[in-house]
Design a protein around this motif. Structure first.
Motif, mmCIF file in Angstrom:
data_model
loop_
_atom_site.group_PDB
_atom_site.id
_atom_site.type_symbol
_atom_site.label_atom_id
_atom_site.label_comp_id
_atom_site.label_asym_id
_atom_site.label_seq_id
_atom_site.Cartn_x
_atom_site.Cartn_y
_atom_site.Cartn_z
ATOM 1 N N ARG A 156 16.526 40.706 106.001
ATOM 2 C CA ARG A 156 15.293 41.500 105.920
ATOM 3 C C ARG A 156 14.162 40.715 105.257
ATOM 4 N N PHE A 157 14.505 39.922 104.261
ATOM 5 C CA PHE A 157 13.505 39.092 103.575
ATOM 6 C C PHE A 157 12.899 38.090 104.555
ATOM 7 N N ARG A 185 10.572 39.822 106.924
ATOM 8 C CA ARG A 185 9.287 40.164 106.309
ATOM 9 C C ARG A 185 8.401 38.924 106.177
ATOM 10 N N GLU A 212 3.982 39.697 99.439
ATOM 11 C CA GLU A 212 5.267 40.148 99.973
ATOM 12 C C GLU A 212 6.355 40.079 98.902
ATOM 13 N N VAL A 213 6.392 38.958 98.189
ATOM 14 C CA VAL A 213 7.465 38.744 97.211
ATOM 15 C C VAL A 213 7.249 39.580 95.948
ATOM 16 N N PHE A 268 17.730 32.519 99.330
ATOM 17 C CA PHE A 268 16.480 33.253 99.060
ATOM 18 C C PHE A 268 15.403 32.292 98.539
#
Lengths: 198, 198
Positions: free
Chosen positions: A61-62, A65, A84-85, A121
């Motif tokens: 999902r990250f 996005r 976003e983050v 990540f």
């Protein structure tokens, strides 16, 4: 994604918010679904397996996005990534969830698989920032003296710090986001005010 | 400080390195001393009380170390503070200890007293950076456009991020320290290279 798996992933989010990471049991996750604990165990043998799958799900999902960001300029792209983050809480349970994630980060040294997932990540964020900085240098938007590798690493570190302070002492994410945005506009951008503004 | 208390504080450090925060028992701490568990309980009724005292002890040492910094220039002072906060491991158990601290940070939302203590760490670091930035602006060493409040906050965030990444994925502290030092020399300092170097 299979509907049952999707439901289990949503339930894992809810259960982490409610119980935290350390004391989480399969039973707690099952309680957030319409399924039995046996059904959970059919899909995921152990709690660890389920949580690793959950991190993979969050990672996907990250990436989605980040991929959705499509700004015409590199500077706007960098600002959109930061937004976003470090976006402000979307729901009341946001800080509880970030707390569970910080607990998982503290497992990094003891759980090789968590660590590899956490690295992904940081890695995808680094890559995205690095690419935008390279683009910006090529287009003249970013100061040519900016070293994309050093700066992307520095920004990933600042993002991690923002999350940690948000959890540990309730430091507003918006304040950290503003600090990082200023850094992009007033330090990295080639058209910043001559004298400084940093 | 009372010799027994000093011994208990050293033992708490050792026990946190060996067992982590989550599963730590009074017995584990006693095992690192020449004292009995009963003696520990005489001084600290609960494990929580002992750990709060331990954080106070760490805080006092942190303040001492910051106070010992006495550089003639503001820029050198900022660099020395960064070195102090992001110094490389002094011993093999360094990362284990930082991991225990990250676990405690994840307790911030659930334990008001931990949170207050963690705020003091961030606060004293912020104050020290803020004062050096003000000094540097007054002496002309720091760019007059630098906002000391915004920049000090940003730097505290970056320091938190460096610790988190060091624990969660083993990102070298030295790399984060170099990034922050560059930021001081190449962005904040008034005599940086005209064109950038950021």
């Amino acid at each position: 994604m299979d509907e049952t798996i999707e439901e289990i992933m949503d339930a894992t989010y809810a259960a982490l918010c409610r119980h935290g990471y350390a004391s989480l049991r399969m039973q707690d996750i099952a309680a957030e679904t319409s399924k039995s604990k046996a059904t959970l165990h059919y899909h995921f043998e152990t709690k660890e397996e389920l949580l690793h799958a959950f991190l993979d799900y969050l990672f996907a999902r990250f990436v989605e996005r980040l991929d959705r960001i499509d700004e015409p300029s590199a500077v706007d792209g960098l600002l959109a990534v930061i937004d976003e983050v470090l976006s402000p809480p979307a729901d009341d349970a946001h800080r509880e969830f970030k707390t569970a994630l910080l607990e998982i980060k503290a497992q990094g040294p003891y759980d090789e698989r968590y660590r590899a997932q956490l690295e992904r990540f940081d890695g995808v964020l680094y890559d995205r920032l690095f690419d935008l900085l390279m683009e910006g240098r090529a287009s003249g938007e970013i100061d040519p003296h900016v070293d994309p590798a050093d700066v992307a690493d520095f920004m990933v570190t600042a993002c991690n710090g923002a999350q940690t302070r948000y959890v540990s002492v309730g430091h507003p994410l918006s304040r950290s986001r503003d600090g990082l945005s200023r850094y992009v506009r007033e330090v990295l951008a080639a058209d910043r005010d001559g004298g400084g503004g940093r």
